[in-house]
Scaffold this motif. Sequence first.
Motif, PDB file in Angstrom:
ATOM      1  N   GLN A  63      63.210  12.337  50.127  1.00 28.77           N
ATOM      2  CA  GLN A  63      62.882  12.820  51.468  1.00 28.77           C
ATOM      3  C   GLN A  63      62.147  11.757  52.297  1.00 28.77           C
ATOM      4  N   GLY A 133      75.016  16.222  43.441  1.00 27.56           N
ATOM      5  CA  GLY A 133      74.039  17.119  44.036  1.00 27.56           C
ATOM      6  C   GLY A 133      72.944  17.579  43.095  1.00 27.56           C
ATOM      7  N   PRO A 155      69.719  13.079  44.322  1.00 28.36           N
ATOM      8  CA  PRO A 155      70.561  12.737  45.476  1.00 28.36           C
ATOM      9  C   PRO A 155      69.725  12.567  46.747  1.00 28.36           C
ATOM     10  N   GLN A 157      70.137  12.834  50.838  1.00 30.02           N
ATOM     11  CA  GLN A 157      71.024  13.313  51.891  1.00 30.02           C
ATOM     12  C   GLN A 157      70.679  12.610  53.202  1.00 30.02           C
ATOM     13  N   LEU A 162      71.093  16.795  57.627  1.00 34.74           N
ATOM     14  CA  LEU A 162      70.228  17.679  56.844  1.00 34.74           C
ATOM     15  C   LEU A 162      70.698  19.124  57.023  1.00 34.74           C
ATOM     16  N   ASP A 165      74.700  22.126  54.241  1.00 30.01           N
ATOM     17  CA  ASP A 165      75.978  21.446  54.008  1.00 30.01           C
ATOM     18  C   ASP A 165      75.854  19.938  54.118  1.00 30.01           C
ATOM     19  N   ALA A 166      74.615  19.433  53.938  1.00 32.85           N
ATOM     20  CA  ALA A 166      74.383  17.986  54.090  1.00 32.85           C
ATOM     21  C   ALA A 166      75.129  17.226  52.999  1.00 32.85           C
ATOM     22  N   GLN A 167      75.633  16.050  53.339  1.00 29.51           N
ATOM     23  CA  GLN A 167      76.364  15.209  52.412  1.00 29.51           C
ATOM     24  C   GLN A 167      75.424  14.225  51.735  1.00 29.51           C
ATOM     25  N   VAL A 168      75.679  13.923  50.439  1.00 26.07           N
ATOM     26  CA  VAL A 168      74.880  12.954  49.695  1.00 26.07           C
ATOM     27  C   VAL A 168      75.307  11.560  50.135  1.00 26.07           C
ATOM     28  N   SER A 169      74.340  10.808  50.656  1.00 25.34           N
ATOM     29  CA  SER A 169      74.640   9.464  51.139  1.00 25.34           C
ATOM     30  C   SER A 169      74.144   8.389  50.200  1.00 25.34           C
TER      31      SER A 169
END
Length: 596
Positions: A63, A133, A155, A157, A162, A165-169
């Motif tokens: 975070q 995830g 992971p 995000q 955020l 449905d946030a995607q793991v970057s």
Amino acid sequence: MARLSLILSLIATLCVGFVVQRVALGLFLSEELEKSEGQLSLYRSTVVAELERHSHLTHVLAQDSFVLDALEGEDTGALNARLADFASKAGLDAIYLMDATGGTISASNHNTPRSFVGQSYAFRPYFQEALSGGQGRFYAIGTTTGEPGYFIADPVQGSTALGSDAQVSGVIALKKSFGDLEESWANAGEQVILANRDGVVLLASDPSWRYRALSPLSAAQKAEIVAARQFPGQALDPLDWVPKGENQADIAGELRLHLVAQDLPDGWELHYFASDDRAVARAWLATAVVVLLAGSALVLFQVQRARRIGRALRRAEQEEAQLRQANALLAVEISERKTAQTQLQAAQKELSQASRLAALGQLSASVTHELGQPIAAMRNHLAAAELNPKGAAALGADLGGLVARMEGITRQLKFFATSGKEGFEVFALQSAMEAALTLVAPNLEAGEVTVARDLAEAPILVRGNRLRIEQVMTNILRNACDAMEEEPQAAVLTVRLWQSDGFAVFEVTDTGHGLAAANLQDLQEPFVTTRESGRGMGLGLAISATIVKDHGGRMEAEDRVSKDTSDRSGGAVFRVSLPLAGAGTGLTESGPLAAQ
């Protein structure tokens, strides 16, 4: 004898020592196991604490704005310094950030020769789990540093995506070493092994046990390890150990107490080995004390025994003198007893001669009694032939059967001299009863006797001399007819037959004068009868009782008692039980004396 007693005492002492040693060893081993369980619980708590101590750090760093900015393409210099500070204060080997392809873009060791920056760890299972995830965890030897460590990854995000449905970057990971934990086990002199779910030793108090398998690995396990580059350069040979039943194992050629904690994270197992030397030493010490006490008791016993033997010898000398005097008196008594024995033998010969004469008298009377029935039957048949000349044709066959029966009776009279089983055969009790009823038919007709039959339908088989059994039945039936001759009420003869508890039973009930206060024991004596003088010699039941006894059966008799209160008639009941010849016929009717 004294030497044998001493040997037996020593053997008994050794047996007691052996038992004490085994019991004490079991007790002290139990105490050692309790201590070992405490140590294992402590080590397990330590391992779990080490595994979980930094598990939250990667989640928090995921975070962090610096981490998010680095994934957005901003300069990673500030993040490198920040990660290095976190790693130093937390005592971690490294903290590093990877993008979605697995390439490392920032690391706490960025300024070291073995920097993770630029390296790709996409093949690691912890990266793949985090990219999916979840939190990834993995223990392996570092492909960059060559040092083993525990990897934890979470992971990351993207800051612009955020939400649920946030995607793991990217993936933020840390590596920590368990070297201090392993060193503490070795310094404490303990034998401890930490193995993963595949049974590969990750940490061990003995460095030579590390990266060995507790059991041979399968081809699939080996392939998975190679794909993850988990233990590069390690042969993963089997560990030199053999489990020995419950709570024991042979490791490195030494037998040890063995306990396992299997409830660790990631499917890991913690094995603890403890020496049983202390328990063995205490057991032998307890055995030595017991054997010493037993030996002291044995010595005391031998001393007391020697004293008793001395006293016994002195008494024996006194008794020997008394015995010599008694022997002189005994010689006189022996002479007197020889004289008495000669006189006794002469008396016994006289008594034997008298017994044979008495038996001869009874035998003569029995011949007269037993042959009386067929002779009377022959007389009846002859009278019937005179009255009805048309039936004379069957007279020869009837007389021939009666003559054969008389011959059989004379042959069977030898039962007074022997109780052998000559002529025994298997036959149905119903057929014997029908033959006996046929033989006494003249008596039944003369007395106007009504016959009630209650015979089992299925054959009831017994093994014996059929003629003798018919003789018993005939005697009982004839006695019943005689008992009802002078009675005012109608004469009723009831014949029952059944099987019960391995016996075939036939029962004859009459409405005559009863037993007249006599019991069966009295009636079985020769020359005892309930009829008036001149009507019989009282041999029938005596002969019948002997025949039943020869067949292994029993005979009972009692006065008849009716359940019907209006029935004032008397009577007697005779019951004979004979062993069945084999398997029963399936009848289950019980045979209590039925109220008439």
